[in-house]
Design a protein around this motif. Structure first.
Motif, PDB file in Angstrom:
ATOM      1  N   VAL A 189      -4.726  -3.674   8.255  1.00  0.00           N
ATOM      2  CA  VAL A 189      -4.725  -2.775   7.104  1.00  0.00           C
ATOM      3  C   VAL A 189      -3.295  -2.670   6.592  1.00  0.00           C
ATOM      4  CG1 VAL A 189      -5.371  -0.534   6.193  1.00  0.00           C
ATOM      5  CG2 VAL A 189      -6.589  -1.459   8.180  1.00  0.00           C
ATOM      6  N   THR A 190      -3.108  -2.943   5.302  1.00  0.00           N
ATOM      7  CA  THR A 190      -1.803  -2.837   4.664  1.00  0.00           C
ATOM      8  C   THR A 190      -1.807  -1.617   3.747  1.00  0.00           C
ATOM      9  OG1 THR A 190      -1.511  -5.225   4.727  1.00  0.00           O
ATOM     10  CG2 THR A 190      -0.096  -4.000   3.228  1.00  0.00           C
ATOM     11  N   LYS A 191      -0.837  -0.719   3.916  1.00  0.00           N
ATOM     12  CA  LYS A 191      -0.818   0.556   3.181  1.00  0.00           C
ATOM     13  C   LYS A 191       0.404   0.667   2.294  1.00  0.00           C
ATOM     14  CE  LYS A 191      -2.329   4.685   2.202  1.00  0.00           C
ATOM     15  NZ  LYS A 191      -1.505   4.801   0.998  1.00  0.00           N
ATOM     16  N   THR A 192       0.197   0.988   0.992  1.00  0.00           N
ATOM     17  CA  THR A 192       1.284   1.226   0.037  1.00  0.00           C
ATOM     18  C   THR A 192       0.953   2.451  -0.804  1.00  0.00           C
ATOM     19  OG1 THR A 192       0.305  -0.243  -1.622  1.00  0.00           O
ATOM     20  CG2 THR A 192       1.911  -1.222  -0.102  1.00  0.00           C
ATOM     21  N   ASP A 193       1.990   3.046  -1.388  1.00  0.00           N
ATOM     22  CA  ASP A 193       1.828   4.211  -2.266  1.00  0.00           C
ATOM     23  C   ASP A 193       2.772   4.100  -3.451  1.00  0.00           C
ATOM     24  OD1 ASP A 193      -0.033   6.022  -0.764  1.00  0.00           O
ATOM     25  OD2 ASP A 193       1.558   5.872   0.748  1.00  0.00           O
ATOM     26  N   ASN A 194       2.288   4.561  -4.598  1.00  0.00           N
ATOM     27  CA  ASN A 194       3.127   4.757  -5.772  1.00  0.00           C
ATOM     28  C   ASN A 194       3.085   6.239  -6.127  1.00  0.00           C
ATOM     29  OD1 ASN A 194       3.900   1.924  -7.060  1.00  0.00           O
ATOM     30  ND2 ASN A 194       1.824   1.765  -6.241  1.00  0.00           N
ATOM     31  N   THR A 195       4.250   6.845  -6.345  1.00  0.00           N
ATOM     32  CA  THR A 195       4.295   8.271  -6.657  1.00  0.00           C
ATOM     33  C   THR A 195       5.141   8.518  -7.898  1.00  0.00           C
ATOM     34  OG1 THR A 195       6.279   8.809  -5.355  1.00  0.00           O
ATOM     35  CG2 THR A 195       4.170   8.790  -4.196  1.00  0.00           C
TER      36      THR A 195
ATOM     37  N   TRP B 171      -0.662   7.496  -5.940  1.00  0.00           N
ATOM     38  CA  TRP B 171      -1.708   6.488  -6.072  1.00  0.00           C
ATOM     39  C   TRP B 171      -1.584   5.567  -4.869  1.00  0.00           C
ATOM     40  CZ3 TRP B 171       1.071   8.775  -9.790  1.00  0.00           C
ATOM     41  CH2 TRP B 171       0.364   9.381 -10.827  1.00  0.00           C
ATOM     42  N   GLY B 172      -2.489   5.745  -3.896  1.00  0.00           N
ATOM     43  CA  GLY B 172      -2.417   4.998  -2.653  1.00  0.00           C
ATOM     44  C   GLY B 172      -3.345   3.807  -2.647  1.00  0.00           C
ATOM     45  N   SER B 173      -2.979   2.799  -1.874  1.00  0.00           N
ATOM     46  CA  SER B 173      -3.774   1.586  -1.762  1.00  0.00           C
ATOM     47  C   SER B 173      -3.801   1.140  -0.304  1.00  0.00           C
ATOM     48  CB  SER B 173      -3.190   0.475  -2.633  1.00  0.00           C
ATOM     49  OG  SER B 173      -3.927  -0.723  -2.490  1.00  0.00           O
TER      50      SER B 173
END
Length: 228
Positions: A201-207, A52-54
């Motif tokens: 742009v700030t990029k995060t991911d939940n896996t 789930w990327g943001s």
């Protein structure tokens, strides 16, 4: 008559003599041996899950966040060393995904996640509960209007999981990880603006993923004497 009297006395005296003899008891049974699984060794495996990327786009006077999800899958390899009930190790993995989200002229795409991590865990025989974290890599791409912005490809990841050795050389695991790739800053011209505009742009991911692994070392188990 004398013989009958002697026989009667012998019958009466026999129980008393037997009571005075020392008793002989059977030796106690040895305590059972319990087997503790040995997590030390080289291993490799495959996993499958979801990401789930943001991506948060911002410029002076405007900010928006785009969220995208994708199936995630890949491979990992690592080495564990066990000290008592504590397990420490090093692991690397590569994951393929297909996150792609577009809204209001803004788009982010992401096709790969990779990392090199340390693992620290506590073993309950065949069950290992662990924390994981280290350096992460990605190939994020952001589109702001017609301008392409390549994201920062290095960040960090942290998480944890549980692993179970269901056979001497085979384990299964379930794991969660959070990725943060920081902020990408660019100054670009968009929408016919006369002057360049700063964007970030700030990029995060939940896996979350589940996997299966094979341990190449011999299934060496340490016997432990049960104490009562």
């Amino acid at each position: 008559m004398l013989k009958r009297l002697a026989s009667a006395l012998a019958l009466v005296a026999a129980p008393a003599l037997a009571a005075d003899l020392p008793s002989v008891k059977a030796p106690p049974a040895p305590p059972p041996l319990l087997t503790t699984y040995n997590w030390t060794g080289l291993y490799a495996g495959l996993d499958l899950g979801g990401v789930w990327g943001s991506a948060k786009f911002s410029t002076p006077g405007f900010a928006t966040t785009q969220d995208g999800d994708s199936v995630l899958g890949g491979a990992f390899i690592g080495y564990n060393r066990q000290y008592g009930a504590f397990v420490v190790g090093l692991e690397g993995d590569v994951q393929g995904l297909g996150a792609d989200k577009t809204s209001a002229g803004l788009r982010f795409r992401q096709n790969l996640l990779a990392s090199v991590n340390g693992r620290v865990g506590y073993a309950f025989d065949r069950v290992l509960i662990y924390a994981i974290g280290g350096v992460a890599f990605t190939d994020s791409r952001f589109d702001i209007g017609a301008t392409r912005v390549d994201g920062e490809e290095t960040g960090y990841d942290v998480g944890g999981g549980v692993e179970y050795a269901f056979l001497p050389n085979w384990t299964v695991r379930a794991e969660y990880r959070y990725y943060d790739f920081g902020k990408t800053n660019r100054t670009i011209t968009t929408g016919g603006a006369a002057f360049p505009t700063p964007w970030s742009v700030t990029k995060t991911d939940n896996t979350f993923r589940a996997g299966v692994a094979y341990k190449f070392s011999e299934p060496d188990s340490a016997p432990v004497v049960a104490k009562y």
